[in-house]
Enzyme design. Structure first.
Site, PDB file in Angstrom:
ATOM      1  N   GLU A  82      -5.593   6.466   0.520  1.00  0.00           N
ATOM      2  CA  GLU A  82      -6.009   5.662   1.662  1.00  0.00           C
ATOM      3  C   GLU A  82      -5.005   5.723   2.813  1.00  0.00           C
ATOM      4  O   GLU A  82      -5.366   5.555   3.969  1.00  0.00           O
ATOM      5  CB  GLU A  82      -6.200   4.203   1.225  1.00  0.00           C
ATOM      6  CG  GLU A  82      -6.864   3.350   2.285  1.00  0.00           C
ATOM      7  CD  GLU A  82      -7.199   1.950   1.803  1.00  0.00           C
ATOM      8  OE1 GLU A  82      -8.004   1.293   2.467  1.00  0.00           O
ATOM      9  OE2 GLU A  82      -6.658   1.530   0.772  1.00  0.00           O
ATOM     10  N   ASP A 111     -12.845   3.605  -3.306  1.00  0.00           N
ATOM     11  CA  ASP A 111     -13.297   2.246  -3.613  1.00  0.00           C
ATOM     12  C   ASP A 111     -14.252   2.192  -4.805  1.00  0.00           C
ATOM     13  O   ASP A 111     -14.578   1.089  -5.270  1.00  0.00           O
ATOM     14  CB  ASP A 111     -13.994   1.623  -2.400  1.00  0.00           C
ATOM     15  CG  ASP A 111     -13.013   1.163  -1.334  1.00  0.00           C
ATOM     16  OD1 ASP A 111     -11.885   0.784  -1.692  1.00  0.00           O
ATOM     17  OD2 ASP A 111     -13.370   1.198  -0.146  1.00  0.00           O
ATOM     18  N   ASP A 139       0.829  -1.210   0.000  1.00  0.00           N
ATOM     19  CA  ASP A 139       0.000   0.000   0.000  1.00  0.00           C
ATOM     20  C   ASP A 139       0.860   1.255   0.000  1.00  0.00           C
ATOM     21  O   ASP A 139       0.666   2.170  -0.814  1.00  0.00           O
ATOM     22  CB  ASP A 139      -0.908   0.020   1.238  1.00  0.00           C
ATOM     23  CG  ASP A 139      -2.215  -0.724   1.033  1.00  0.00           C
ATOM     24  OD1 ASP A 139      -2.759  -0.679  -0.087  1.00  0.00           O
ATOM     25  OD2 ASP A 139      -2.701  -1.344   1.978  1.00  0.00           O
ATOM     26  N   THR A 141      -7.225  -6.271  -0.231  1.00  0.00           N
ATOM     27  CA  THR A 141      -6.022  -6.703   0.484  1.00  0.00           C
ATOM     28  C   THR A 141      -5.967  -8.234   0.640  1.00  0.00           C
ATOM     29  O   THR A 141      -4.902  -8.835   0.478  1.00  0.00           O
ATOM     30  CB  THR A 141      -5.935  -6.039   1.869  1.00  0.00           C
ATOM     31  OG1 THR A 141      -7.119  -6.329   2.607  1.00  0.00           O
ATOM     32  CG2 THR A 141      -5.795  -4.549   1.743  1.00  0.00           C
ATOM     33  N   LYS A 179     -14.262  -6.201  -9.802  1.00  0.00           N
ATOM     34  CA  LYS A 179     -15.677  -6.496 -10.092  1.00  0.00           C
ATOM     35  C   LYS A 179     -16.223  -5.498 -11.108  1.00  0.00           C
ATOM     36  O   LYS A 179     -16.940  -5.873 -12.035  1.00  0.00           O
ATOM     37  CB  LYS A 179     -16.497  -6.449  -8.795  1.00  0.00           C
ATOM     38  CG  LYS A 179     -16.176  -7.597  -7.835  1.00  0.00           C
ATOM     39  CD  LYS A 179     -17.091  -7.589  -6.629  1.00  0.00           C
ATOM     40  CE  LYS A 179     -16.736  -6.495  -5.638  1.00  0.00           C
ATOM     41  NZ  LYS A 179     -15.422  -6.690  -4.980  1.00  0.00           N
ATOM     42  N   ASP A 198      -6.691   4.330  -4.434  1.00  0.00           N
ATOM     43  CA  ASP A 198      -6.606   3.137  -3.585  1.00  0.00           C
ATOM     44  C   ASP A 198      -5.407   2.336  -4.088  1.00  0.00           C
ATOM     45  O   ASP A 198      -5.474   1.699  -5.145  1.00  0.00           O
ATOM     46  CB  ASP A 198      -7.876   2.300  -3.666  1.00  0.00           C
ATOM     47  CG  ASP A 198      -7.953   1.271  -2.540  1.00  0.00           C
ATOM     48  OD1 ASP A 198      -6.883   0.938  -1.985  1.00  0.00           O
ATOM     49  OD2 ASP A 198      -9.058   0.798  -2.235  1.00  0.00           O
ATOM     50  N   HIS A 220     -18.267  -7.539   3.403  1.00  0.00           N
ATOM     51  CA  HIS A 220     -18.325  -6.377   2.523  1.00  0.00           C
ATOM     52  C   HIS A 220     -19.709  -6.154   1.924  1.00  0.00           C
ATOM     53  O   HIS A 220     -19.994  -5.079   1.402  1.00  0.00           O
ATOM     54  CB  HIS A 220     -17.308  -6.518   1.383  1.00  0.00           C
ATOM     55  CG  HIS A 220     -15.889  -6.444   1.857  1.00  0.00           C
ATOM     56  ND1 HIS A 220     -14.822  -6.766   1.047  1.00  0.00           N
ATOM     57  CD2 HIS A 220     -15.368  -6.075   3.052  1.00  0.00           C
ATOM     58  CE1 HIS A 220     -13.700  -6.608   1.724  1.00  0.00           C
ATOM     59  NE2 HIS A 220     -14.015  -6.192   2.932  1.00  0.00           N
ATOM     60  N   ILE A 246      -3.799  -0.434  -3.073  1.00  0.00           N
ATOM     61  CA  ILE A 246      -4.115  -1.860  -3.238  1.00  0.00           C
ATOM     62  C   ILE A 246      -5.536  -2.062  -2.745  1.00  0.00           C
ATOM     63  O   ILE A 246      -5.797  -2.079  -1.549  1.00  0.00           O
ATOM     64  CB  ILE A 246      -3.158  -2.786  -2.465  1.00  0.00           C
ATOM     65  CG1 ILE A 246      -1.728  -2.692  -3.018  1.00  0.00           C
ATOM     66  CG2 ILE A 246      -3.647  -4.243  -2.556  1.00  0.00           C
ATOM     67  CD1 ILE A 246      -0.738  -3.625  -2.322  1.00  0.00           C
ATOM     68  N   ASP A 247      -6.464  -2.195  -3.682  1.00  0.00           N
ATOM     69  CA  ASP A 247      -7.854  -2.456  -3.347  1.00  0.00           C
ATOM     70  C   ASP A 247      -8.056  -3.970  -3.395  1.00  0.00           C
ATOM     71  O   ASP A 247      -7.828  -4.609  -4.431  1.00  0.00           O
ATOM     72  CB  ASP A 247      -8.762  -1.761  -4.364  1.00  0.00           C
ATOM     73  CG  ASP A 247     -10.229  -1.931  -4.043  1.00  0.00           C
ATOM     74  OD1 ASP A 247     -10.555  -2.092  -2.853  1.00  0.00           O
ATOM     75  OD2 ASP A 247     -11.049  -1.913  -4.977  1.00  0.00           O
ATOM     76  N   ARG A 307     -23.411  -4.415  -3.933  1.00  0.00           N
ATOM     77  CA  ARG A 307     -22.688  -4.205  -2.674  1.00  0.00           C
ATOM     78  C   ARG A 307     -23.722  -3.653  -1.693  1.00  0.00           C
ATOM     79  O   ARG A 307     -23.962  -2.445  -1.625  1.00  0.00           O
ATOM     80  CB  ARG A 307     -21.527  -3.234  -2.867  1.00  0.00           C
ATOM     81  CG  ARG A 307     -20.597  -3.145  -1.637  1.00  0.00           C
ATOM     82  CD  ARG A 307     -19.393  -2.287  -1.958  1.00  0.00           C
ATOM     83  NE  ARG A 307     -18.557  -2.008  -0.808  1.00  0.00           N
ATOM     84  CZ  ARG A 307     -17.423  -2.640  -0.523  1.00  0.00           C
ATOM     85  NH1 ARG A 307     -17.010  -3.610  -1.309  1.00  0.00           N
ATOM     86  NH2 ARG A 307     -16.707  -2.301   0.527  1.00  0.00           N
ATOM     87  N   SER A 341     -12.078  -6.584  -4.664  1.00  0.00           N
ATOM     88  CA  SER A 341     -11.622  -5.311  -5.236  1.00  0.00           C
ATOM     89  C   SER A 341     -12.509  -4.776  -6.359  1.00  0.00           C
ATOM     90  O   SER A 341     -13.520  -5.369  -6.734  1.00  0.00           O
ATOM     91  CB  SER A 341     -10.180  -5.425  -5.738  1.00  0.00           C
ATOM     92  OG  SER A 341     -10.122  -6.033  -7.023  1.00  0.00           O
TER      93      SER A 341
END
Length: 337
Positions: A72, A275, A49, A133, A248, A128, A221, A130-131, A262, A245
């Site tokens: 982030e 995000d 990150d 993790t 999608k 972001d 999530h 690293i979306d 979501r 992440s």
């Protein structure tokens, strides 16, 4: 919109995301699959990150020094003697992705350029590094996500997905995709191995029974129980496509699935703008509509979160309204919004 609009920002964002994606792959090779990290070290994804954010912030600052960044991470845990070991790793990895090396001091300053509070006016980048993790640590799906927001509207989005198959039907084939979009100019995919960009669009299905959902791997999530009820109400029988992440959004935009849900897991949770900024524009430019569970557009002008939205629903424009109707019936069976 003219194809020249945001051309410079588009090119810089591609360079930044590709550079950071390559650094993330080095982090995975050295610190995850290589198992060289010790028990005293912080999680390798944290190092990734920081490294990716430093790379992207440095590249953005060089081209657009006046632009703000909503990132982030901040450098707090890298400072002092306690942060020395991780700081040294981050510095080495970040510099592996940059033409001009950072010093320890400039590394911390560069990471902290991402602490802007956001808002409705001016230019800002949402990042972001690293979306996804857990997907990163599993060697599965994660994304490096960057978007330019101008006066609250997302104008440019670039996402790097190092582990996403170039062809969803060939899961063992070539991996590594870059997704690129500018408002009013369409959606594109290029492979990490090529500079050729291919236009992409969402799957235009004739019936919802042909559709499939795309949702998070982690049940924390999104409410997967309600997702199953919504699928049943819509007549969708295919098993959901689950991945971590903003991959999608990318999968949806090129037709690998038709609906992304979501659903809220708590009344108090606020989605972070980094995000959803780049992914929502990509889907919109590929023929979809992205909204919250009430059908309201996502509002990126309220700061670092989507404070006035609840959940996220993305689907092809032809079916989005029916998906929202089903979501409302399942989540609010007595009509109480």
């Amino acid at each position: 919109m003219s194809a020249l609009a945001f051309a410079a920002e588009r090119a810089v964002a591609i360079h930044a995301v590709l550079s950071a994606s390559n650094v993330c792959q080095r982090v995975f090779t050295k610190l995850v699959s290589g198992e060289t990290i010790t028990k005293k070290d912080k999680s390798p994804v944290t190092i990734g990150d920081y490294s990716a954010q430093a790379v992207i912030n440095s590249i953005l600052y060089k081209s657009f020094p006046e632009d703000r960044i909503v990132g982030e991470e901040d450098s707090k845990d890298l400072r002092g003697e306690e942060g020395r070991q991780m700081r040294e790793k981050v510095l080495e990895l970040a510099n592996s992705g940059l033409d001009e090396a950072l010093t320890e001091d400039s590394l911390l300053e560069t990471i902290d350029r991402g602490t802007f509070a956001g808002g409705a006016h001016g230019r800002m980048w949402a990042l972001d590094p690293i979306d996804g993790t857990k997907g990163f640590l599993r060697g599965e799906q994660f994304a490096v996500c960057l978007a330019l927001i101008v006066d609250g509207q997302v104008q440019v989005g670039v996402m790097g997905c190092p582990n996403l198959p170039v062809d969803a039907k060939d899961k063992d084939g070539e991996k590594g995709c870059l997704f690129i979009t500018v408002k009013g100019q369409g959606a594109f995919q290029r492979n990490f191995s090529s500079t050729k960009e291919t236009p992409i669009s969402m799957s235009s299905i004739q019936s919802l029974t042909e559709a499939s959902f795309c949702e998070s791997v982690e049940s924390g999530h999104s409410n997967q129980s309600d997702s199953a009820k919504i699928a049943a109400l819509l007549g969708i029988t295919k098993a959901p496509v689950r991945m971590d992440s903003q991959c999608k959004y990318c999968s949806l935009s090129r037709g690998d699935a038709e609906v992304y849900l979501r659903l809220p897991v708590s009344a108090s949770y606020e989605e972070k703008i980094w995000d959803h900024a780049s992914g929502s524009l990509l889907v919109s430019e590929a023929g979809g509509i992205v909204s919250d569970i009430h059908g309201r557009p996502l509002d990126f002008s309220k700061g670092r979160t989507l404070a006035t939205n609840s959940g996220v629903i993305a689907a092809h424009a032809k079916i989005h309204g029916r998906v929202i109707d089903a979501v409302q019936k399942v989540l609010f069976p007595e009509g109480k919004l």
